[in-house]
Write a protein that holds these residues in place. Structure first.
Motif, PDB file in Angstrom:
ATOM      1  N   PRO A  79      45.318 -36.849 -24.382  1.00 27.57           N
ATOM      2  CA  PRO A  79      45.908 -38.195 -24.333  1.00 27.57           C
ATOM      3  C   PRO A  79      46.625 -38.510 -23.013  1.00 27.57           C
ATOM      4  O   PRO A  79      46.753 -39.671 -22.638  1.00 27.57           O
ATOM      5  CB  PRO A  79      46.899 -38.199 -25.496  1.00 27.57           C
ATOM      6  N   LEU A  80      47.085 -37.491 -22.296  1.00 25.99           N
ATOM      7  CA  LEU A  80      47.765 -37.725 -21.023  1.00 25.99           C
ATOM      8  C   LEU A  80      46.843 -37.529 -19.825  1.00 25.99           C
ATOM      9  O   LEU A  80      47.270 -37.646 -18.685  1.00 25.99           O
ATOM     10  CB  LEU A  80      48.987 -36.823 -20.889  1.00 25.99           C
ATOM     11  N   GLY A  81      45.588 -37.219 -20.062  1.00 22.93           N
ATOM     12  CA  GLY A  81      44.624 -37.112 -18.979  1.00 22.93           C
ATOM     13  C   GLY A  81      44.677 -35.821 -18.196  1.00 22.93           C
ATOM     14  O   GLY A  81      44.184 -35.763 -17.070  1.00 22.93           O
ATOM     15  N   ILE A  82      45.251 -34.766 -18.766  1.00 27.21           N
ATOM     16  CA  ILE A  82      45.319 -33.480 -18.069  1.00 27.21           C
ATOM     17  C   ILE A  82      43.927 -32.852 -18.031  1.00 27.21           C
ATOM     18  O   ILE A  82      43.235 -32.785 -19.050  1.00 27.21           O
ATOM     19  CB  ILE A  82      46.321 -32.523 -18.739  1.00 27.21           C
ATOM     20  N   VAL A  83      43.530 -32.403 -16.842  1.00 28.47           N
ATOM     21  CA  VAL A  83      42.215 -31.785 -16.641  1.00 28.47           C
ATOM     22  C   VAL A  83      42.411 -30.489 -15.865  1.00 28.47           C
ATOM     23  O   VAL A  83      43.084 -30.468 -14.829  1.00 28.47           O
ATOM     24  CB  VAL A  83      41.283 -32.733 -15.846  1.00 28.47           C
ATOM     25  N   PHE A  84      41.812 -29.400 -16.358  1.00 25.31           N
ATOM     26  CA  PHE A  84      41.797 -28.151 -15.595  1.00 25.31           C
ATOM     27  C   PHE A  84      40.766 -28.303 -14.488  1.00 25.31           C
ATOM     28  O   PHE A  84      39.640 -28.726 -14.743  1.00 25.31           O
ATOM     29  CB  PHE A  84      41.449 -26.963 -16.486  1.00 25.31           C
ATOM     30  N   THR A  85      41.152 -27.962 -13.261  1.00 24.55           N
ATOM     31  CA  THR A  85      40.254 -28.197 -12.126  1.00 24.55           C
ATOM     32  C   THR A  85      39.817 -26.942 -11.403  1.00 24.55           C
ATOM     33  O   THR A  85      38.780 -26.953 -10.739  1.00 24.55           O
ATOM     34  CB  THR A  85      40.916 -29.142 -11.102  1.00 24.55           C
ATOM     35  N   GLU A  86      40.597 -25.863 -11.494  1.00 23.65           N
ATOM     36  CA  GLU A  86      40.248 -24.669 -10.723  1.00 23.65           C
ATOM     37  C   GLU A  86      40.947 -23.455 -11.314  1.00 23.65           C
ATOM     38  O   GLU A  86      42.091 -23.528 -11.748  1.00 23.65           O
ATOM     39  CB  GLU A  86      40.688 -24.862  -9.266  1.00 23.65           C
ATOM     40  N   ILE A  87      40.236 -22.348 -11.297  1.00 24.23           N
ATOM     41  CA  ILE A  87      40.818 -21.078 -11.719  1.00 24.23           C
ATOM     42  C   ILE A  87      40.493 -20.050 -10.649  1.00 24.23           C
ATOM     43  O   ILE A  87      39.393 -20.043 -10.091  1.00 24.23           O
ATOM     44  CB  ILE A  87      40.296 -20.642 -13.107  1.00 24.23           C
ATOM     45  N   GLY A  88      41.473 -19.215 -10.345  1.00 18.95           N
ATOM     46  CA  GLY A  88      41.284 -18.168  -9.354  1.00 18.95           C
ATOM     47  C   GLY A  88      41.823 -16.864  -9.889  1.00 18.95           C
ATOM     48  O   GLY A  88      42.298 -16.787 -11.016  1.00 18.95           O
ATOM     49  N   PRO A  89      41.789 -15.815  -9.078  1.00 25.72           N
ATOM     50  CA  PRO A  89      42.244 -14.503  -9.542  1.00 25.72           C
ATOM     51  C   PRO A  89      43.736 -14.467  -9.862  1.00 25.72           C
ATOM     52  O   PRO A  89      44.171 -13.621 -10.649  1.00 25.72           O
ATOM     53  CB  PRO A  89      41.899 -13.567  -8.384  1.00 25.72           C
ATOM     54  N   ASP A  90      44.526 -15.376  -9.282  1.00 24.00           N
ATOM     55  CA  ASP A  90      45.969 -15.370  -9.546  1.00 24.00           C
ATOM     56  C   ASP A  90      46.533 -16.778  -9.723  1.00 24.00           C
ATOM     57  O   ASP A  90      47.714 -17.009  -9.482  1.00 24.00           O
ATOM     58  CB  ASP A  90      46.708 -14.642  -8.429  1.00 24.00           C
ATOM     59  N   PHE A  91      45.716 -17.733 -10.182  1.00 28.98           N
ATOM     60  CA  PHE A  91      46.236 -19.081 -10.397  1.00 28.98           C
ATOM     61  C   PHE A  91      45.338 -19.874 -11.337  1.00 28.98           C
ATOM     62  O   PHE A  91      44.170 -19.539 -11.542  1.00 28.98           O
ATOM     63  CB  PHE A  91      46.384 -19.841  -9.074  1.00 28.98           C
ATOM     64  N   LEU A  92      45.935 -20.915 -11.909  1.00 28.29           N
ATOM     65  CA  LEU A  92      45.217 -21.915 -12.680  1.00 28.29           C
ATOM     66  C   LEU A  92      45.726 -23.268 -12.211  1.00 28.29           C
ATOM     67  O   LEU A  92      46.943 -23.455 -12.054  1.00 28.29           O
ATOM     68  CB  LEU A  92      45.473 -21.744 -14.177  1.00 28.29           C
ATOM     69  N   ARG A  93      44.819 -24.191 -11.970  1.00 25.88           N
ATOM     70  CA  ARG A  93      45.189 -25.499 -11.407  1.00 25.88           C
ATOM     71  C   ARG A  93      44.651 -26.615 -12.301  1.00 25.88           C
ATOM     72  O   ARG A  93      43.577 -26.507 -12.882  1.00 25.88           O
ATOM     73  CB  ARG A  93      44.623 -25.620  -9.998  1.00 25.88           C
ATOM     74  N   GLY A  94      45.438 -27.687 -12.370  1.00 27.07           N
ATOM     75  CA  GLY A  94      45.014 -28.857 -13.128  1.00 27.07           C
ATOM     76  C   GLY A  94      45.677 -30.112 -12.600  1.00 27.07           C
ATOM     77  O   GLY A  94      46.641 -30.056 -11.835  1.00 27.07           O
ATOM     78  N   THR A  95      45.142 -31.250 -13.011  1.00 24.86           N
ATOM     79  CA  THR A  95      45.661 -32.542 -12.560  1.00 24.86           C
ATOM     80  C   THR A  95      46.094 -33.398 -13.745  1.00 24.86           C
ATOM     81  O   THR A  95      45.680 -33.166 -14.894  1.00 24.86           O
ATOM     82  CB  THR A  95      44.599 -33.315 -11.764  1.00 24.86           C
ATOM     83  N   MET A  96      46.916 -34.389 -13.426  1.00 26.75           N
ATOM     84  CA  MET A  96      47.363 -35.363 -14.411  1.00 26.75           C
ATOM     85  C   MET A  96      47.570 -36.692 -13.692  1.00 26.75           C
ATOM     86  O   MET A  96      48.179 -36.730 -12.622  1.00 26.75           O
ATOM     87  CB  MET A  96      48.676 -34.908 -15.061  1.00 26.75           C
ATOM     88  N   PRO A  97      47.070 -37.798 -14.250  1.00 24.02           N
ATOM     89  CA  PRO A  97      47.276 -39.088 -13.609  1.00 24.02           C
ATOM     90  C   PRO A  97      48.715 -39.569 -13.765  1.00 24.02           C
ATOM     91  O   PRO A  97      49.397 -39.230 -14.731  1.00 24.02           O
ATOM     92  CB  PRO A  97      46.316 -40.014 -14.355  1.00 24.02           C
ATOM     93  N   VAL A  98      49.158 -40.326 -12.793  1.00 25.22           N
ATOM     94  CA  VAL A  98      50.455 -41.011 -12.895  1.00 25.22           C
ATOM     95  C   VAL A  98      50.110 -42.446 -13.244  1.00 25.22           C
ATOM     96  O   VAL A  98      49.717 -43.234 -12.378  1.00 25.22           O
ATOM     97  CB  VAL A  98      51.245 -40.902 -11.572  1.00 25.22           C
ATOM     98  N   ASP A  99      50.186 -42.751 -14.521  1.00 27.08           N
ATOM     99  CA  ASP A  99      49.816 -44.077 -15.004  1.00 27.08           C
ATOM    100  C   ASP A  99      50.694 -44.452 -16.192  1.00 27.08           C
ATOM    101  O   ASP A  99      51.698 -43.787 -16.449  1.00 27.08           O
ATOM    102  CB  ASP A  99      48.319 -44.148 -15.327  1.00 27.08           C
ATOM    103  N   ARG A 100      50.320 -45.486 -16.913  1.00 29.05           N
ATOM    104  CA  ARG A 100      51.142 -45.989 -18.015  1.00 29.05           C
ATOM    105  C   ARG A 100      51.463 -44.916 -19.053  1.00 29.05           C
ATOM    106  O   ARG A 100      52.481 -44.979 -19.722  1.00 29.05           O
ATOM    107  CB  ARG A 100      50.462 -47.181 -18.686  1.00 29.05           C
TER     108      ARG A 100
END
Length: 126
Positions: free
Chosen positions: A3-24
């Motif tokens: 519901p908040l638009g969180i998307v996983f975008t990248e995984i590495g050997p020592d990290f996990l990355r994701g994005t979230m929109p800044v919207d309503r």
């Protein structure tokens, strides 16, 4: 997450990355990224990353989270990156850095999790 638009975008050997929109969905009444939305992104990334590091038959659950909000974000997308500070047998500590589209550090968070036995809903009742 969805519901908040969180998307996983990248995984590495020592990290996990994701994005979230800044919207309503993620702004507070003054038009800024809501601090609670930043914490939700941080806990989502840190918890998923921690659970990728657990032993079979265990899950990681949040025990404590803190966050420092450093830069106001009004629009666009924020990107969070979770990295481990400590991965032990019973506890894990993850740092999540959330940046705006200009690369400015908007929020830094630290999440502590406990590794506990995984119970299915049926075994939790009995």
């Amino acid at each position: 997450m969805e519901p908040l638009g969180i998307v996983f975008t990248e995984i590495g050997p020592d990290f996990l990355r994701g994005t979230m929109p800044v919207d309503r969905r993620t702004k507070q009444p003054y038009g800024l990224l809501h601090g609670g939305a930043s914490v939700l992104l941080a806990e989502t990334l840190g918890s998923v990353a921690a659970n990728l590091c657990t032993a079979p038959g265990e899950i990681c659950v949040g025990v404590e989270i803190n966050a420092n909000h450093l830069v106001a974000v009004r629009e666009g997308t924020v990107t969070g990156t979770a990295r481990p500070l400590h991965v032990g047998r019973r506890t894990q500590v993850w740092e999540v850095r959330i940046e705006d589209e200009l690369g400015r550090l908007a929020c830094v968070s630290r999440l502590t999790l406990a590794a506990v036995p995984h119970r299915t809903p049926a075994s939790a009742e009995g």
